[in-house]
Design a protein around this motif. Sequence first.
Motif, short mmCIF file in Angstrom:
data_model
loop_
_atom_site.label_atom_id
_atom_site.label_comp_id
_atom_site.label_asym_id
_atom_site.label_seq_id
_atom_site.Cartn_x
_atom_site.Cartn_y
_atom_site.Cartn_z
N VAL A 77 0.89 -0.85 0.28
CA VAL A 77 -0.27 0.24 0.18
C VAL A 77 0.83 1.37 -0.08
CG1 VAL A 77 -1.98 -1.37 1.31
CG2 VAL A 77 -0.08 0.21 2.25
N GLN A 78 0.20 2.45 -0.24
CA GLN A 78 0.83 3.65 -0.14
C GLN A 78 0.65 4.49 0.36
OE1 GLN A 78 0.83 5.37 -4.26
NE2 GLN A 78 3.20 5.88 -4.20
N LYS A 79 0.90 5.44 1.19
CA LYS A 79 0.38 6.28 1.85
C LYS A 79 0.51 7.68 0.70
CE LYS A 79 2.31 4.75 7.26
NZ LYS A 79 2.98 5.68 7.81
N ASN A 80 -0.43 8.80 1.08
CA ASN A 80 -0.55 10.50 1.24
C ASN A 80 1.25 10.85 0.69
OD1 ASN A 80 -3.46 9.90 1.25
ND2 ASN A 80 -3.31 11.58 3.15
N ASN A 81 2.11 10.86 2.17
CA ASN A 81 3.00 10.53 1.26
C ASN A 81 3.79 10.30 0.45
OD1 ASN A 81 4.11 9.06 3.02
ND2 ASN A 81 5.17 9.90 4.54
N ARG A 82 3.25 8.93 -0.56
CA ARG A 82 3.67 8.28 -0.84
C ARG A 82 4.18 7.32 -0.65
NH1 ARG A 82 1.16 10.26 -5.59
NH2 ARG A 82 3.55 8.74 -6.71
N THR A 83 5.15 7.18 0.77
CA THR A 83 5.61 6.28 1.09
C THR A 83 5.15 4.68 1.05
OG1 THR A 83 6.28 7.78 3.14
CG2 THR A 83 6.42 5.23 3.21
N ILE A 84 5.38 3.66 0.70
CA ILE A 84 5.31 2.64 0.66
C ILE A 84 5.23 0.72 1.76
CG2 ILE A 84 5.95 0.23 -0.90
CD1 ILE A 84 4.52 3.18 -2.50
N GLY A 85 4.61 0.65 2.05
CA GLY A 85 4.48 -0.96 2.84
C GLY A 85 3.85 -1.42 2.60
N TYR A 86 3.80 -2.06 3.62
CA TYR A 86 2.40 -3.56 3.08
C TYR A 86 1.99 -3.54 4.64
CZ TYR A 86 5.81 -6.87 5.64
OH TYR A 86 6.31 -8.14 6.70
N LEU A 87 0.81 -4.37 4.16
CA LEU A 87 -0.04 -5.07 5.37
C LEU A 87 -0.37 -6.13 5.17
CD1 LEU A 87 -3.87 -2.73 4.32
CD2 LEU A 87 -1.54 -2.05 5.89
N ALA A 88 -0.29 -6.83 6.14
CA ALA A 88 -0.22 -8.63 6.69
C ALA A 88 -1.39 -8.62 7.40
CB ALA A 88 1.34 -8.53 7.22
N ALA A 89 -2.48 -9.81 6.89
CA ALA A 89 -3.07 -10.34 7.30
C ALA A 89 -2.67 -12.14 7.08
CB ALA A 89 -4.38 -10.20 6.96
N PHE A 90 -4.49 -13.20 7.85
CA PHE A 90 -3.88 -14.27 7.29
C PHE A 90 -5.80 -15.02 7.61
CE2 PHE A 90 -4.00 -12.94 12.46
CZ PHE A 90 -5.18 -13.62 12.65
N SER A 91 -5.93 -16.05 6.91
CA SER A 91 -7.15 -16.42 6.98
C SER A 91 -7.88 -17.55 8.04
CB SER A 91 -7.79 -17.41 6.34
OG SER A 91 -7.01 -16.74 3.96
N GLY A 92 -9.15 -16.55 8.59
CA GLY A 92 -10.14 -17.42 9.81
C GLY A 92 -9.00 -16.97 11.05
N LYS A 93 -8.98 -17.43 11.51
CA LYS A 93 -8.40 -17.34 13.34
C LYS A 93 -6.69 -17.98 12.92
CE LYS A 93 -11.20 -20.84 15.05
NZ LYS A 93 -12.07 -20.83 16.23
N LEU A 94 -6.25 -17.24 13.86
CA LEU A 94 -4.81 -18.13 14.28
C LEU A 94 -4.29 -18.11 15.90
CD1 LEU A 94 -1.70 -19.03 13.14
CD2 LEU A 94 -0.91 -16.25 12.07
N ALA A 95 -3.74 -19.43 16.16
CA ALA A 95 -3.14 -19.56 17.34
C ALA A 95 -5.00 -19.03 18.57
CB ALA A 95 -2.53 -18.70 17.62
N GLU A 96 -6.34 -19.22 17.56
CA GLU A 96 -6.83 -19.14 18.39
C GLU A 96 -7.82 -17.73 18.33
OE1 GLU A 96 -9.54 -21.47 18.61
OE2 GLU A 96 -7.47 -23.15 17.46
N ARG A 97 -7.33 -16.88 18.36
CA ARG A 97 -7.62 -15.27 18.43
C ARG A 97 -7.32 -14.45 16.82
NH1 ARG A 97 -2.15 -13.10 21.81
NH2 ARG A 97 -3.37 -11.45 21.46
N ASN A 98 -8.06 -13.40 16.73
CA ASN A 98 -8.15 -12.30 15.27
C ASN A 98 -7.49 -11.82 15.76
OD1 ASN A 98 -10.67 -14.30 14.14
ND2 ASN A 98 -11.83 -13.27 15.35
#
Length: 561
Positions: A77-98
């Motif tokens: 993703v890109q911020k308004n100041n044009r900085t680039i980074g990334y987001l992370a996600a997992f499907s469902g739950k992980l280690a019985e947590r969200n």
Amino acid sequence: MSNFKNVLFHPINQPKELSLPKQFTFPFYYEPHELSVLAAKDLQNYLENQTDFTHNFGLNPEGQGLIIGKMFGIMVVQKNNRTIGYLAAFSGKLAERNDLKGFVPTVYDTLDPRGFYKIGERELNELNRKIEKLEASQEYLIAKKNLQCSIEDYHTELRTLKATIKQKKGERKELRESNKTNLSKEAYENLLEDLKKQSIHYHFRLKDLKEAWRKRIALAESNLKEIQISIDALKEKRRLQSASLQRRLHEQYAFLNANGEAKDLLEIFKQTTIRIPPAGAGECAAPKLFQYAYENGLKPITMAEFWWGASPKSEVRKHKQFYPSCRSKCEPILGHMMQGLDVEDNPILEFNSKSEPLEIVYEDDYLLIVNKPNEFLSVPGKTIIDSVQTKMQQYLQHSSGPLLVHRLDMSTSGLILVAKNEKTHKNLQKQFIKRSIKKRYVALLDGVIEQQQGEIDLPLRVDLDNRPRQLVCYEHGKPAKTKYTVIGVENGKTRVYFYPITGRTHQLRVHAAHQDGLNTPIFGDDLYGTKGARLHLHAEYIKFEHPVTQEMLEVVSKAPF
């Protein structure tokens, strides 16, 4: 990545020579952009070294608990100041947590003990306990048993009496016949009258038995019904509460798109053929990533999803390998969420019609054999018409055919048998049914296998969540068998001959890639392995009895790879 768990926007050190993609990834068929690969490697490095949570992915032989591999997603993703980074996600739950730190949150946290969903779940569980208690009570079990025994005893007595009535009826008939001439007219009439009374007697016995048992069964039913009413009332209450809870939950999953428009699951799936959101809809990685990006003013640039963990028993899933988003749950959701984004076209629909004629490797007055190119349909599809079938219709305009005797997957090249008339088609089809037609495929596997030959027996069925992918399924799958022989190894890849005994969809591809098959996908397999220039699978040999000459016909088309 020691700081991973403390932030949700993870910076990327973008190489100067690496430019941003012009369009966002088409999530259902893609090759990961280099930025996605960088982000995925960063996340994988964290997963390999983290101590923030415990989950058995099946990668550690000493791991405790149920082995559950996971799909992880990253979105650059890109911020308004044009900085680039990334987001992370997992499907469902992980280690019985969200709510694991470093990963974007779910759209609605069903695990929150104070949330309406968990409260409603506890209420449903309490109803289940009440129902189970009533159904396990001695009073209920005795009432059920009494009714069952009453019905069984009634049918036993009824059968016995009917057998007696039938026997007596026969005896009366015999008496009537044998005494017609032996007795005087008056004596014979008295006999007939007596036999008639006997018949009436048994008629009333049958009627009385039915009436007596009707009352006894009705009483048993009444005793059971008193308890059953309470059980049914609780079940109806459970049904209504469950439906209400599910509807309220679906309303919480309100997904944004790039235009700022929100739709909940009920609105999104209302336009689909299934109409009702499937279980787990909205809990995959991709919708979580889009939602967080939109809510926080981040511009989606590109994304990818990969599998982390041991392969499941049914699916072909390889550790660290990239896979597309799931169809049944994510396609309708992402179809909404990507509105307003400039997204790549679906590559599958970018079809170049083949203007040149197909190569015919054998032809006579009754049949022909064509060499199908890879990435070309055998028969017309929903959106693509050009195919072997349509090409043959153009070629054989004055024939009563053409009739394809069998098909090949779109990605597979090689020999297809075409009949020019119905009689030839029926004859060749019978040979296929009897499995007297011999076929051989050549494939290049993406790795080296140890066993030189063998037979793979893994039943297959379609993956309802990800058509046209196939699953190994011993419960509902159709039998699928393949023999194979290794030809040689070249540059770390194995060339094999496949001899399919059955002809299931994607049979050779799944049998090659699955962990209980060869555990080595065919090189270039975009569904079960890693996408390449082409799927290295070719139907190169066919042998059959000619329907008219009865001679054995053998045709070979060498693999183009």
